[in-house]
Design a protein around this motif. Sequence first.
Motif, PDB file in Angstrom:
ATOM      1  N   SER A 199      -1.063  13.041  -9.017  1.00  0.00           N
ATOM      2  CA  SER A 199      -1.323  11.754  -9.656  1.00  0.00           C
ATOM      3  C   SER A 199      -1.415  10.651  -8.615  1.00  0.00           C
ATOM      4  O   SER A 199      -0.411  10.298  -7.981  1.00  0.00           O
ATOM      5  CB  SER A 199      -0.221  11.430 -10.670  1.00  0.00           C
ATOM      6  OG  SER A 199      -0.382  10.115 -11.163  1.00  0.00           O
ATOM      7  N   GLN A 200      -2.597  10.106  -8.429  1.00  0.00           N
ATOM      8  CA  GLN A 200      -2.790   9.007  -7.499  1.00  0.00           C
ATOM      9  C   GLN A 200      -2.009   7.777  -7.945  1.00  0.00           C
ATOM     10  O   GLN A 200      -1.455   7.043  -7.123  1.00  0.00           O
ATOM     11  CB  GLN A 200      -4.278   8.661  -7.394  1.00  0.00           C
ATOM     12  CG  GLN A 200      -4.610   7.565  -6.390  1.00  0.00           C
ATOM     13  CD  GLN A 200      -4.390   8.018  -4.959  1.00  0.00           C
ATOM     14  OE1 GLN A 200      -4.300   9.217  -4.690  1.00  0.00           O
ATOM     15  NE2 GLN A 200      -4.301   7.073  -4.036  1.00  0.00           N
ATOM     16  N   VAL A 201      -1.942   7.563  -9.256  1.00  0.00           N
ATOM     17  CA  VAL A 201      -1.236   6.394  -9.788  1.00  0.00           C
ATOM     18  C   VAL A 201       0.256   6.466  -9.466  1.00  0.00           C
ATOM     19  O   VAL A 201       0.861   5.487  -9.023  1.00  0.00           O
ATOM     20  CB  VAL A 201      -1.432   6.282 -11.316  1.00  0.00           C
ATOM     21  CG1 VAL A 201      -0.574   5.148 -11.880  1.00  0.00           C
ATOM     22  CG2 VAL A 201      -2.898   6.041 -11.642  1.00  0.00           C
ATOM     23  N   ALA A 202       0.860   7.646  -9.676  1.00  0.00           N
ATOM     24  CA  ALA A 202       2.291   7.811  -9.390  1.00  0.00           C
ATOM     25  C   ALA A 202       2.582   7.562  -7.925  1.00  0.00           C
ATOM     26  O   ALA A 202       3.567   6.893  -7.575  1.00  0.00           O
ATOM     27  CB  ALA A 202       2.739   9.218  -9.790  1.00  0.00           C
ATOM     28  N   TYR A 203       1.723   8.093  -7.062  1.00  0.00           N
ATOM     29  CA  TYR A 203       1.929   7.899  -5.631  1.00  0.00           C
ATOM     30  C   TYR A 203       1.797   6.429  -5.249  1.00  0.00           C
ATOM     31  O   TYR A 203       2.600   5.886  -4.477  1.00  0.00           O
ATOM     32  CB  TYR A 203       0.938   8.744  -4.831  1.00  0.00           C
ATOM     33  CG  TYR A 203       1.110   8.604  -3.337  1.00  0.00           C
ATOM     34  CD1 TYR A 203       2.035   9.385  -2.648  1.00  0.00           C
ATOM     35  CD2 TYR A 203       0.365   7.669  -2.617  1.00  0.00           C
ATOM     36  CE1 TYR A 203       2.203   9.243  -1.284  1.00  0.00           C
ATOM     37  CE2 TYR A 203       0.530   7.525  -1.243  1.00  0.00           C
ATOM     38  CZ  TYR A 203       1.447   8.319  -0.588  1.00  0.00           C
ATOM     39  OH  TYR A 203       1.624   8.169   0.762  1.00  0.00           O
ATOM     40  N   GLU A 204       0.774   5.757  -5.771  1.00  0.00           N
ATOM     41  CA  GLU A 204       0.532   4.361  -5.423  1.00  0.00           C
ATOM     42  C   GLU A 204       1.655   3.457  -5.902  1.00  0.00           C
ATOM     43  O   GLU A 204       2.064   2.528  -5.198  1.00  0.00           O
ATOM     44  CB  GLU A 204      -0.803   3.885  -6.019  1.00  0.00           C
ATOM     45  CG  GLU A 204      -2.028   4.489  -5.343  1.00  0.00           C
ATOM     46  CD  GLU A 204      -2.112   4.104  -3.868  1.00  0.00           C
ATOM     47  OE1 GLU A 204      -1.908   2.911  -3.553  1.00  0.00           O
ATOM     48  OE2 GLU A 204      -2.355   4.996  -3.043  1.00  0.00           O
ATOM     49  N   LEU A 206       4.818   4.262  -6.357  1.00  0.00           N
ATOM     50  CA  LEU A 206       5.974   4.489  -5.497  1.00  0.00           C
ATOM     51  C   LEU A 206       5.740   3.916  -4.109  1.00  0.00           C
ATOM     52  O   LEU A 206       6.648   3.334  -3.504  1.00  0.00           O
ATOM     53  CB  LEU A 206       6.265   5.992  -5.416  1.00  0.00           C
ATOM     54  CG  LEU A 206       7.563   6.388  -4.708  1.00  0.00           C
ATOM     55  CD1 LEU A 206       8.764   5.752  -5.387  1.00  0.00           C
ATOM     56  CD2 LEU A 206       7.720   7.909  -4.703  1.00  0.00           C
ATOM     57  N   ARG A 207       4.529   4.047  -3.608  1.00  0.00           N
ATOM     58  CA  ARG A 207       4.213   3.532  -2.268  1.00  0.00           C
ATOM     59  C   ARG A 207       4.360   2.012  -2.208  1.00  0.00           C
ATOM     60  O   ARG A 207       4.987   1.479  -1.288  1.00  0.00           O
ATOM     61  CB  ARG A 207       2.794   3.940  -1.875  1.00  0.00           C
ATOM     62  CG  ARG A 207       2.366   3.446  -0.492  1.00  0.00           C
ATOM     63  CD  ARG A 207       1.064   4.103  -0.079  1.00  0.00           C
ATOM     64  NE  ARG A 207      -0.063   3.622  -0.849  1.00  0.00           N
ATOM     65  CZ  ARG A 207      -0.815   2.570  -0.489  1.00  0.00           C
ATOM     66  NH1 ARG A 207      -0.530   1.896   0.615  1.00  0.00           N
ATOM     67  NH2 ARG A 207      -1.841   2.204  -1.219  1.00  0.00           N
ATOM     68  N   ASN A 215      10.364   6.045  -0.517  1.00  0.00           N
ATOM     69  CA  ASN A 215       9.412   6.447   0.514  1.00  0.00           C
ATOM     70  C   ASN A 215       8.654   7.684   0.027  1.00  0.00           C
ATOM     71  O   ASN A 215       9.159   8.806   0.125  1.00  0.00           O
ATOM     72  CB  ASN A 215      10.128   6.753   1.823  1.00  0.00           C
ATOM     73  CG  ASN A 215       9.158   7.010   2.967  1.00  0.00           C
ATOM     74  OD1 ASN A 215       7.948   7.098   2.764  1.00  0.00           O
ATOM     75  ND2 ASN A 215       9.678   7.119   4.169  1.00  0.00           N
ATOM     76  N   PRO A 216       7.454   7.506  -0.511  1.00  0.00           N
ATOM     77  CA  PRO A 216       6.720   8.657  -1.056  1.00  0.00           C
ATOM     78  C   PRO A 216       6.354   9.683  -0.008  1.00  0.00           C
ATOM     79  O   PRO A 216       6.122  10.851  -0.323  1.00  0.00           O
ATOM     80  CB  PRO A 216       5.468   8.007  -1.660  1.00  0.00           C
ATOM     81  CG  PRO A 216       5.278   6.749  -0.880  1.00  0.00           C
ATOM     82  CD  PRO A 216       6.662   6.266  -0.583  1.00  0.00           C
ATOM     83  N   LYS A 217       6.318   9.270   1.268  1.00  0.00           N
ATOM     84  CA  LYS A 217       5.957  10.221   2.323  1.00  0.00           C
ATOM     85  C   LYS A 217       6.998  11.327   2.461  1.00  0.00           C
ATOM     86  O   LYS A 217       6.666  12.447   2.841  1.00  0.00           O
ATOM     87  CB  LYS A 217       5.788   9.481   3.655  1.00  0.00           C
ATOM     88  CG  LYS A 217       4.569   8.570   3.681  1.00  0.00           C
ATOM     89  CD  LYS A 217       4.343   7.982   5.060  1.00  0.00           C
ATOM     90  CE  LYS A 217       3.066   7.148   5.101  1.00  0.00           C
ATOM     91  NZ  LYS A 217       2.798   6.584   6.427  1.00  0.00           N
ATOM     92  N   VAL A 218       8.256  11.002   2.150  1.00  0.00           N
ATOM     93  CA  VAL A 218       9.292  12.032   2.189  1.00  0.00           C
ATOM     94  C   VAL A 218       9.026  13.058   1.091  1.00  0.00           C
ATOM     95  O   VAL A 218       9.117  14.274   1.299  1.00  0.00           O
ATOM     96  CB  VAL A 218      10.696  11.412   2.019  1.00  0.00           C
ATOM     97  CG1 VAL A 218      11.761  12.503   2.055  1.00  0.00           C
ATOM     98  CG2 VAL A 218      10.960  10.376   3.090  1.00  0.00           C
ATOM     99  N   GLY A 219       8.672  12.553  -0.104  1.00  0.00           N
ATOM    100  CA  GLY A 219       8.355  13.457  -1.210  1.00  0.00           C
ATOM    101  C   GLY A 219       7.155  14.322  -0.916  1.00  0.00           C
ATOM    102  O   GLY A 219       7.159  15.530  -1.192  1.00  0.00           O
ATOM    103  N   LEU A 242       3.566   1.419   5.528  1.00  0.00           N
ATOM    104  CA  LEU A 242       3.545   2.172   4.269  1.00  0.00           C
ATOM    105  C   LEU A 242       2.514   1.567   3.299  1.00  0.00           C
ATOM    106  O   LEU A 242       1.796   2.291   2.617  1.00  0.00           O
ATOM    107  CB  LEU A 242       4.931   2.157   3.632  1.00  0.00           C
ATOM    108  CG  LEU A 242       5.094   2.934   2.316  1.00  0.00           C
ATOM    109  CD1 LEU A 242       4.730   4.401   2.505  1.00  0.00           C
ATOM    110  CD2 LEU A 242       6.540   2.810   1.812  1.00  0.00           C
ATOM    111  N   ALA A 243       2.435   0.231   3.269  1.00  0.00           N
ATOM    112  CA  ALA A 243       1.479  -0.432   2.379  1.00  0.00           C
ATOM    113  C   ALA A 243       0.041  -0.145   2.782  1.00  0.00           C
ATOM    114  O   ALA A 243      -0.856  -0.034   1.937  1.00  0.00           O
ATOM    115  CB  ALA A 243       1.736  -1.936   2.365  1.00  0.00           C
ATOM    116  N   ALA A 244      -0.196  -0.016   4.100  1.00  0.00           N
ATOM    117  CA  ALA A 244      -1.552   0.188   4.592  1.00  0.00           C
ATOM    118  C   ALA A 244      -1.971   1.654   4.608  1.00  0.00           C
ATOM    119  O   ALA A 244      -3.140   1.981   4.814  1.00  0.00           O
ATOM    120  CB  ALA A 244      -1.688  -0.397   5.995  1.00  0.00           C
ATOM    121  N   ALA A 245      -0.995   2.555   4.389  1.00  0.00           N
ATOM    122  CA  ALA A 245      -1.296   3.986   4.463  1.00  0.00           C
ATOM    123  C   ALA A 245      -2.219   4.410   3.329  1.00  0.00           C
ATOM    124  O   ALA A 245      -2.165   3.885   2.224  1.00  0.00           O
ATOM    125  CB  ALA A 245       0.004   4.799   4.407  1.00  0.00           C
TER     126      ALA A 245
END
Length: 206
Positions: free
Chosen positions: A69-74, A76-77, A124-128, A202-205
């Motif tokens: 889910s792109q929405v879930a990731y965004e 959280l990001r 931090n969604p990157k950890v997930g 993180l915002a720009a990733a």
Amino acid sequence: MEMTTALWSFALVVGVLTLAPGVDTALILRTAALGHRRQAWGVITGVQTGTLTWGVLSSAGVTALLTASQVAYEVLRWAGAAYLIWMGVKLLRSRGGEAAAEAGPAAGGFRQGWRRGTTTNLLNPKVGVFYMAVLPQFIPAGAPHFAAGVALTCVHLLEGLVWSAVLVAFAQAVRGWLRRPSARRLMDRVTGAVVVGFGVKLAAAQ
């Protein structure tokens, strides 16, 4: 791959991740260097709580939502980026007097540190995504997926605790220099800039 081999292999991978400087490192060093030992261990415990949560969710397959889910990731990001930037700006705006006041018992609370460490890690969604992408690769075929995933996560926790203890010891060693208000202000400026930098990154990733 046998479980023992998987544990050692995963330990090597997450060992590199643990040693890499990040926002968790900055928070632990700053808190411990200012003499808030209990709060520093609160931050450490909070970070490991977040790591364990991500590991359990990944082992259960829940973190697949972040990649599916792109929405879930965004969501959280952006929440994580906003939190880091807010926390960093707060440090950048602190004054020497405020830093000195933080040396009191109220500022050294374990619970306060735990909340900060847990929130920072979980937002931090990157950890997930890391756990979603990497953890399954180290679970041996035929092994109980959930139990093996949690066991591998515990290896990461152990390494994180050991490295954090080293950071606290180092910070305590330079605590004398940080008793000066000017040194405290410098510590807050450096830590604040690092935290804001990670928030912007993180915002720009993508």
